[in-house]
Design a protein around this motif. Structure first.
Motif, PDB file in Angstrom:
ATOM      1  N   ALA A  30       0.832  -1.210   0.000  1.00  0.00           N
ATOM      2  CA  ALA A  30       0.000   0.000   0.000  1.00  0.00           C
ATOM      3  C   ALA A  30       0.864   1.257   0.000  1.00  0.00           C
ATOM      4  O   ALA A  30       0.537   2.247  -0.652  1.00  0.00           O
ATOM      5  N   VAL A  31       1.988   1.211   0.713  1.00  0.00           N
ATOM      6  CA  VAL A  31       2.847   2.393   0.838  1.00  0.00           C
ATOM      7  C   VAL A  31       3.633   2.640  -0.440  1.00  0.00           C
ATOM      8  O   VAL A  31       3.771   3.783  -0.904  1.00  0.00           O
ATOM      9  N   PHE A  32       4.155   1.577  -1.053  1.00  0.00           N
ATOM     10  CA  PHE A  32       5.104   1.743  -2.146  1.00  0.00           C
ATOM     11  C   PHE A  32       4.520   1.504  -3.532  1.00  0.00           C
ATOM     12  O   PHE A  32       5.079   1.961  -4.532  1.00  0.00           O
ATOM     13  N   GLY A  33       3.401   0.758  -3.637  1.00  0.00           N
ATOM     14  CA  GLY A  33       2.772   0.580  -4.939  1.00  0.00           C
ATOM     15  C   GLY A  33       3.157  -0.675  -5.684  1.00  0.00           C
ATOM     16  O   GLY A  33       2.549  -0.991  -6.722  1.00  0.00           O
ATOM     17  N   TRP A  34       4.192  -1.392  -5.221  1.00  0.00           N
ATOM     18  CA  TRP A  34       4.523  -2.670  -5.829  1.00  0.00           C
ATOM     19  C   TRP A  34       3.686  -3.768  -5.169  1.00  0.00           C
ATOM     20  O   TRP A  34       3.336  -3.680  -3.992  1.00  0.00           O
ATOM     21  N   SER A  35       3.423  -4.833  -5.911  1.00  0.00           N
ATOM     22  CA  SER A  35       2.753  -5.982  -5.320  1.00  0.00           C
ATOM     23  C   SER A  35       3.783  -6.828  -4.571  1.00  0.00           C
ATOM     24  O   SER A  35       4.994  -6.645  -4.744  1.00  0.00           O
ATOM     25  N   GLN A  36       3.310  -7.741  -3.749  1.00  0.00           N
ATOM     26  CA  GLN A  36       4.225  -8.618  -3.023  1.00  0.00           C
ATOM     27  C   GLN A  36       5.062  -9.446  -3.992  1.00  0.00           C
ATOM     28  O   GLN A  36       6.253  -9.650  -3.769  1.00  0.00           O
ATOM     29  N   GLU A  37       4.463  -9.903  -5.074  1.00  0.00           N
ATOM     30  CA  GLU A  37       5.197 -10.679  -6.063  1.00  0.00           C
ATOM     31  C   GLU A  37       6.297  -9.844  -6.709  1.00  0.00           C
ATOM     32  O   GLU A  37       7.377 -10.351  -7.016  1.00  0.00           O
ATOM     33  N   GLU A  38       6.014  -8.565  -6.962  1.00  0.00           N
ATOM     34  CA  GLU A  38       7.028  -7.699  -7.571  1.00  0.00           C
ATOM     35  C   GLU A  38       8.182  -7.418  -6.602  1.00  0.00           C
ATOM     36  O   GLU A  38       9.322  -7.204  -7.027  1.00  0.00           O
ATOM     37  N   PHE A  39       7.880  -7.385  -5.304  1.00  0.00           N
ATOM     38  CA  PHE A  39       8.918  -7.126  -4.305  1.00  0.00           C
ATOM     39  C   PHE A  39       9.881  -8.303  -4.153  1.00  0.00           C
ATOM     40  O   PHE A  39      11.099  -8.120  -4.090  1.00  0.00           O
ATOM     41  N   ILE A  40       9.344  -9.517  -4.035  1.00  0.00           N
ATOM     42  CA  ILE A  40      10.158 -10.678  -3.687  1.00  0.00           C
ATOM     43  C   ILE A  40      11.243 -10.896  -4.754  1.00  0.00           C
ATOM     44  O   ILE A  40      10.969 -10.916  -5.959  1.00  0.00           O
ATOM     45  N   GLY A  41      12.475 -11.051  -4.257  1.00  0.00           N
ATOM     46  CA  GLY A  41      13.607 -11.285  -5.147  1.00  0.00           C
ATOM     47  C   GLY A  41      14.310 -10.030  -5.608  1.00  0.00           C
ATOM     48  O   GLY A  41      15.389 -10.090  -6.215  1.00  0.00           O
ATOM     49  N   GLN A  42      13.739  -8.843  -5.322  1.00  0.00           N
ATOM     50  CA  GLN A  42      14.375  -7.582  -5.695  1.00  0.00           C
ATOM     51  C   GLN A  42      15.305  -7.110  -4.571  1.00  0.00           C
ATOM     52  O   GLN A  42      15.122  -7.439  -3.401  1.00  0.00           O
ATOM     53  N   ASN A  43      16.274  -6.337  -4.958  1.00  0.00           N
ATOM     54  CA  ASN A  43      17.142  -5.717  -3.949  1.00  0.00           C
ATOM     55  C   ASN A  43      16.372  -4.610  -3.246  1.00  0.00           C
ATOM     56  O   ASN A  43      15.587  -3.886  -3.874  1.00  0.00           O
ATOM     57  N   ILE A  44      16.592  -4.505  -1.935  1.00  0.00           N
ATOM     58  CA  ILE A  44      15.877  -3.505  -1.141  1.00  0.00           C
ATOM     59  C   ILE A  44      16.104  -2.087  -1.653  1.00  0.00           C
ATOM     60  O   ILE A  44      15.326  -1.179  -1.374  1.00  0.00           O
ATOM     61  N   SER A  45      17.159  -1.917  -2.444  1.00  0.00           N
ATOM     62  CA  SER A  45      17.484  -0.571  -2.946  1.00  0.00           C
ATOM     63  C   SER A  45      16.414  -0.026  -3.883  1.00  0.00           C
ATOM     64  O   SER A  45      16.425   1.169  -4.189  1.00  0.00           O
ATOM     65  N   ILE A  46      15.474  -0.890  -4.339  1.00  0.00           N
ATOM     66  CA  ILE A  46      14.440  -0.355  -5.242  1.00  0.00           C
ATOM     67  C   ILE A  46      13.528   0.645  -4.543  1.00  0.00           C
ATOM     68  O   ILE A  46      12.860   1.437  -5.207  1.00  0.00           O
ATOM     69  N   ILE A  47      13.491   0.611  -3.203  1.00  0.00           N
ATOM     70  CA  ILE A  47      12.614   1.558  -2.495  1.00  0.00           C
ATOM     71  C   ILE A  47      13.387   2.787  -2.022  1.00  0.00           C
ATOM     72  O   ILE A  47      12.881   3.565  -1.224  1.00  0.00           O
ATOM     73  N   MET A  48      14.609   2.944  -2.536  1.00  0.00           N
ATOM     74  CA  MET A  48      15.435   4.067  -2.092  1.00  0.00           C
ATOM     75  C   MET A  48      15.763   4.970  -3.267  1.00  0.00           C
ATOM     76  O   MET A  48      15.933   4.490  -4.400  1.00  0.00           O
ATOM     77  N   PRO A  49      15.891   6.267  -3.029  1.00  0.00           N
ATOM     78  CA  PRO A  49      16.369   7.170  -4.068  1.00  0.00           C
ATOM     79  C   PRO A  49      17.773   6.750  -4.501  1.00  0.00           C
ATOM     80  O   PRO A  49      18.503   6.127  -3.726  1.00  0.00           O
ATOM     81  N   PRO A  50      18.174   7.083  -5.719  1.00  0.00           N
ATOM     82  CA  PRO A  50      19.457   6.604  -6.254  1.00  0.00           C
ATOM     83  C   PRO A  50      20.668   6.876  -5.364  1.00  0.00           C
ATOM     84  O   PRO A  50      21.520   6.006  -5.210  1.00  0.00           O
ATOM     85  N   ASP A  51      20.748   8.075  -4.743  1.00  0.00           N
ATOM     86  CA  ASP A  51      21.939   8.394  -3.951  1.00  0.00           C
ATOM     87  C   ASP A  51      22.067   7.494  -2.727  1.00  0.00           C
ATOM     88  O   ASP A  51      23.177   7.103  -2.333  1.00  0.00           O
ATOM     89  N   HIS A  52      20.943   7.120  -2.126  1.00  0.00           N
ATOM     90  CA  HIS A  52      20.978   6.251  -0.960  1.00  0.00           C
ATOM     91  C   HIS A  52      21.083   4.783  -1.366  1.00  0.00           C
ATOM     92  O   HIS A  52      21.766   3.987  -0.714  1.00  0.00           O
ATOM     93  N   ALA A  53      20.443   4.413  -2.471  1.00  0.00           N
ATOM     94  CA  ALA A  53      20.450   3.021  -2.937  1.00  0.00           C
ATOM     95  C   ALA A  53      21.856   2.545  -3.252  1.00  0.00           C
ATOM     96  O   ALA A  53      22.231   1.401  -2.979  1.00  0.00           O
TER      97      ALA A  53
END
Length: 365
Positions: A30-53
């Motif tokens: 709900a907060v980020f807009g991705w589904s659970q399936e889209e999240f699983i297997g991705q690097n956590i950096s996808i929820i961070m701005p580029p400089d922090h990621a």
């Protein structure tokens, strides 16, 4: 465990040692807009701005090698990124879980957009209130906040003071604009300091003219009048103090006039609010200044009667005052203790006033 994580109100992520998302809760989608399936297997950096990621994987690897906890077990405010690319402020917290020799990390993210907006709005309100209280008397500012339509009141007892620089036009004709402003700012800042000490109402400055009144009131005006009189005497001390600094364009001198009586006071306009005053007493105070003597404080008979017994006045005589005709006027000379003989009213005993608790504070200005 999954049910507990899914029941959390904050967005929760479980990642492995490489920063790969292994589990998320419903709040995360709900907060980020991705589904659970889209999240699983991705690097956590996808929820961070580029400089922090770019730095996040480095944080984990350094921790695993050195044990240095820059983020683990701590909370910090960071920017987070949604699927649509928009960012928002959040509180990020991470903790470590040892699962059968395999390290996992649980992170929670709390969106603080609303809280920060509320804090910003509060700061803006406080700044607005501070500005309003700086330009209007406190009781008028409170009324204006409650009813911004208009404020207009009749006050039977208010003391008004006008002061201006003798020969200001000739003096400033040979000064640069910058030097004029510097000179006025210096001397008027000294007066502003005194306004606060004596709890008076600075109405406005127009060029070299400085206008101050007692706080408008329908009560007997003895205390307000005495405060204005003491203020006037300390204004003259402030001018002498200014002159002792060796001002670049020479010494200055002031004329001061004081009157007391009925005024109409109100807030004018809808921009750059001004709590102004009108009435016969205002006009008379202006005439007292205009017909006054350089370096002197000229007052009306009503001021002498209202100021109380802790002042010395000297009768100047009868002057022809524009719009008023003949008026008896006096010069305020000094202030002293109560109950001493001081009146210049030919045996007329003035009303007593409450002595100010603090003595003059301008001696070391």
């Amino acid at each position: 465990t999954e049910k507990i994580i899914d029941a959390a109100f904050d967005a929760l992520f479980v990642i492995n040692e490489r920063g790969i998302i292994e589990m998320v809760n419903t709040a995360s989608t709900a907060v980020f807009g991705w589904s659970q399936e889209e999240f699983i297997g991705q690097n956590i950096s996808i929820i961070m701005p580029p400089d922090h990621a770019a730095n996040h994987n480095g944080y984990l690897s350094r921790y695993l090698k050195t044990g240095f906890k820059k983020m683990i077990g701590k909370e910090r405010e960071v920017e987070a990124r949604r699927k649509d690319g928009s960012t928002f402020p959040c509180i990020l917290g991470m903790s470590e879980v040892d699962d059968l020799g395999s390290k996992q990390f649980v992170g929670f993210i709390r969106d603080v957009t609303i809280q920060k907006s509320l804090l910003l709005a509060q700061a803006e309100r406080e700044a607005s209130d501070s500005l309003l209280y700086n330009i209007l008397p406190e009781h008028i500012a409170k009324r204006l906040k409650e009813d911004p339509s208009h404020i207009a009141d009749l006050y039977n007892n208010t003391t008004i003071l006008f002061a201006d620089i003798v020969g200001f036009t000739d003096r400033t004709s040979v000064m640069s604009p910058h030097d004029v402003v510097v000179m006025l700012n210096d001397i008027f800042s000294r007066f502003d300091y005194l306004v606060d000490i004596y709890d008076l109402n600075k109405v406005k400055t127009i060029g070299d003219c400085y206008m101050v009144t007692s706080i408008p009131s329908d009560e007997l005006e003895h205390d307000g009048c005495s405060r204005v009189c003491r203020f006037a005497l300390d204004m003259m001390k402030a001018v002498r103090s200014f002159n002792n600094t060796g001002p670049r364009h020479g010494q200055i001198n002031f004329r001061i006039g004081i009157a007391t009586g009925q005024v109409v006071a109100g807030v004018v306009g809808t921009k750059r609010f001004l709590f102004d005053m009108w009435g016969d007493a205002v006009n008379v105070a202006a005439r007292m200044e205009q017909s006054g003597l350089a370096g002197q404080i000229q007052v009306t008979k009503e001021v002498v009667e209202s100021a109380g017994p802790d002042f010395t006045f000297e009768r100047r005589g009868t002057l022809s005052i524009k719009g008023k005709g003949k008026m008896e006027v006096f010069i305020l000379k000094s202030a002293h203790e109560l109950n001493r003989k001081h009146s210049a009213l030919d045996g007329r005993k003035p009303n007593s006033s409450r002595a100010l608790r603090s003595a003059s504070m301008i001696d070391n200005f």
